[in-house]
Design a protein around this motif. Sequence first.
Motif, PDB file in Angstrom:
ATOM      1  N   LEU A 119       1.704   4.262  -6.896  1.00  0.00           N
ATOM      2  CA  LEU A 119       1.692   3.264  -7.956  1.00  0.00           C
ATOM      3  C   LEU A 119       2.247   3.836  -9.256  1.00  0.00           C
ATOM      4  N   ARG A 120       1.909   5.074  -9.546  1.00  0.00           N
ATOM      5  CA  ARG A 120       2.463   5.699 -10.757  1.00  0.00           C
ATOM      6  C   ARG A 120       3.984   5.774 -10.675  1.00  0.00           C
ATOM      7  N   GLU A 121       4.498   6.069  -9.491  1.00  0.00           N
ATOM      8  CA  GLU A 121       5.957   6.101  -9.318  1.00  0.00           C
ATOM      9  C   GLU A 121       6.549   4.708  -9.530  1.00  0.00           C
ATOM     10  N   ARG A 122       5.867   3.695  -9.027  1.00  0.00           N
ATOM     11  CA  ARG A 122       6.327   2.316  -9.209  1.00  0.00           C
ATOM     12  C   ARG A 122       6.351   1.958 -10.696  1.00  0.00           C
ATOM     13  N   ILE A 123       5.280   2.300 -11.388  1.00  0.00           N
ATOM     14  CA  ILE A 123       5.188   1.990 -12.816  1.00  0.00           C
ATOM     15  C   ILE A 123       6.294   2.705 -13.590  1.00  0.00           C
ATOM     16  N   ASP A 124       6.646   3.898 -13.128  1.00  0.00           N
ATOM     17  CA  ASP A 124       7.694   4.675 -13.799  1.00  0.00           C
ATOM     18  C   ASP A 124       9.095   4.192 -13.453  1.00  0.00           C
ATOM     19  N   GLY A 125       9.208   3.212 -12.569  1.00  0.00           N
ATOM     20  CA  GLY A 125      10.515   2.608 -12.343  1.00  0.00           C
ATOM     21  C   GLY A 125      11.061   2.650 -10.933  1.00  0.00           C
ATOM     22  N   ARG A 126      10.387   3.334 -10.000  1.00  0.00           N
ATOM     23  CA  ARG A 126      10.922   3.349  -8.630  1.00  0.00           C
ATOM     24  C   ARG A 126      10.866   1.945  -8.044  1.00  0.00           C
ATOM     25  N   ARG A 127      11.931   1.554  -7.366  1.00  0.00           N
ATOM     26  CA  ARG A 127      12.019   0.204  -6.813  1.00  0.00           C
ATOM     27  C   ARG A 127      12.011   0.181  -5.287  1.00  0.00           C
ATOM     28  N   ASN A 128      12.500   1.242  -4.643  1.00  0.00           N
ATOM     29  CA  ASN A 128      12.576   1.217  -3.183  1.00  0.00           C
ATOM     30  C   ASN A 128      11.182   1.290  -2.577  1.00  0.00           C
ATOM     31  N   PRO A 129      10.911   0.523  -1.520  1.00  0.00           N
ATOM     32  CA  PRO A 129       9.574   0.507  -0.919  1.00  0.00           C
ATOM     33  C   PRO A 129       9.272   1.783  -0.139  1.00  0.00           C
ATOM     34  N   VAL A 130       8.015   2.189  -0.170  1.00  0.00           N
ATOM     35  CA  VAL A 130       7.546   3.365   0.560  1.00  0.00           C
ATOM     36  C   VAL A 130       6.373   2.940   1.442  1.00  0.00           C
ATOM     37  N   THR A 131       6.406   3.353   2.696  1.00  0.00           N
ATOM     38  CA  THR A 131       5.290   3.139   3.625  1.00  0.00           C
ATOM     39  C   THR A 131       4.795   4.501   4.080  1.00  0.00           C
ATOM     40  N   HIS A 132       3.517   4.791   3.814  1.00  0.00           N
ATOM     41  CA  HIS A 132       2.970   6.120   4.082  1.00  0.00           C
ATOM     42  C   HIS A 132       1.802   5.993   5.067  1.00  0.00           C
ATOM     43  N   GLY A 185      -4.276  -0.149   3.755  1.00  0.00           N
ATOM     44  CA  GLY A 185      -4.854  -0.704   4.967  1.00  0.00           C
ATOM     45  C   GLY A 185      -4.107  -1.872   5.578  1.00  0.00           C
ATOM     46  N   ARG A 186      -3.005  -2.289   5.000  1.00  0.00           N
ATOM     47  CA  ARG A 186      -2.208  -3.380   5.576  1.00  0.00           C
ATOM     48  C   ARG A 186      -1.001  -2.761   6.264  1.00  0.00           C
ATOM     49  N   HIS A 187      -0.899  -2.969   7.550  1.00  0.00           N
ATOM     50  CA  HIS A 187       0.193  -2.385   8.322  1.00  0.00           C
ATOM     51  C   HIS A 187       1.477  -3.195   8.154  1.00  0.00           C
ATOM     52  N   GLY A 188       2.591  -2.577   8.474  1.00  0.00           N
ATOM     53  CA  GLY A 188       3.864  -3.281   8.530  1.00  0.00           C
ATOM     54  C   GLY A 188       4.804  -3.021   7.377  1.00  0.00           C
ATOM     55  N   GLY A 189       4.288  -2.641   6.193  1.00  0.00           N
ATOM     56  CA  GLY A 189       5.158  -2.389   5.059  1.00  0.00           C
ATOM     57  C   GLY A 189       5.779  -3.657   4.518  1.00  0.00           C
ATOM     58  N   GLY A 190       6.639  -3.508   3.504  1.00  0.00           N
ATOM     59  CA  GLY A 190       7.279  -4.652   2.882  1.00  0.00           C
ATOM     60  C   GLY A 190       8.496  -4.226   2.083  1.00  0.00           C
TER      61      GLY A 190
END
Length: 337
Positions: free
Chosen positions: A307-320, A146-151
Amino acid sequence: MNVPRVTIRDVAHAAGVSPAAVSKVLNDGYGVSAAMREKVLRAVGELDYRPNAAARAMRGRSHTVGVVADIREPIVGQITEGIQEGLERSSLDVLLAPARTVQASQRSCIDAMLHRNPDGLILVVPALAYSALEALGQMIPTVLIGRHGGGRHFDSVMDDDAMGARLAVEHLARLGHERICHIAMPMGRFRRPSVLPQTAREDGYVAAMRDHGLEPDVITTDYSEEGGHAGALAALQRPEPPTAVFAGTDTVALGVLRAAHERGLRVPEDLAVVGADNIPVGALPQISLTTIDPAGKLNGSTAARLLRERIDGRRNPVTHAITPSLIVRGTTEPGGE
């Protein structure tokens, strides 16, 4: 070869500030200048500093996900259900922290959650400053809903709230309405593009009205039944009252319907009403509320997957961004759905 862990002193040295100043920035403390915040966060990113990373590794995985949300909001139930479904085939359990939609409450809940050593965090409509969210994303895998703009250091899932507002305006305009009022909520201290849903919805409404050659009419109140009631009464007491209201949420729409009833107006003949969020009570035949469906469960399940992808090690940000849909019911068209 063991690589020395980056410490807060390393960040302070790189940024040319004191360790206390670094701590203040990372904790979103008061009195931090924009220049200092920028220097510290740049150093944090360049050094890949992760606060408490060693301590977290020593404690091991907790196999839990912390979810911080305002449970008073009806749509949170749908989102939480989606999160749970998204984690069903994993070893992760959900810890829910019931925060209010204000920064101090959310910060307190996040801090309490971090003490439980979760493997990741999902924040629903977070009110924290953007810099604090970036710092948090460097501490622990984090997904916002629910927070727009990404990071740069967290993932984001949100509805295309501007499109949802456009769907509402286009539906009402097709029915012949020209005086379409929107009941909104203040933007607060947020700045585009990192804004909350109400701002994106208002922006979408204003753009859609102008595209149809209509004059925007925004009443700013709050996202509650009382807020919708007060906003609708203010609009309906005008010499030329609106013939339709696009309420920022379904809860606001319920207040609009109460105001219409008190003034003896027929819905939809005298006043058409559109809400947003598709909460279950709106589907009751006694209410039959036309609404924008933001796919709350899909928001939750998508956030869980990211979040599961993040926990597994993905570092690049995703905005969906999730595309909403319009559900037509009786508050805009007699016999709708």
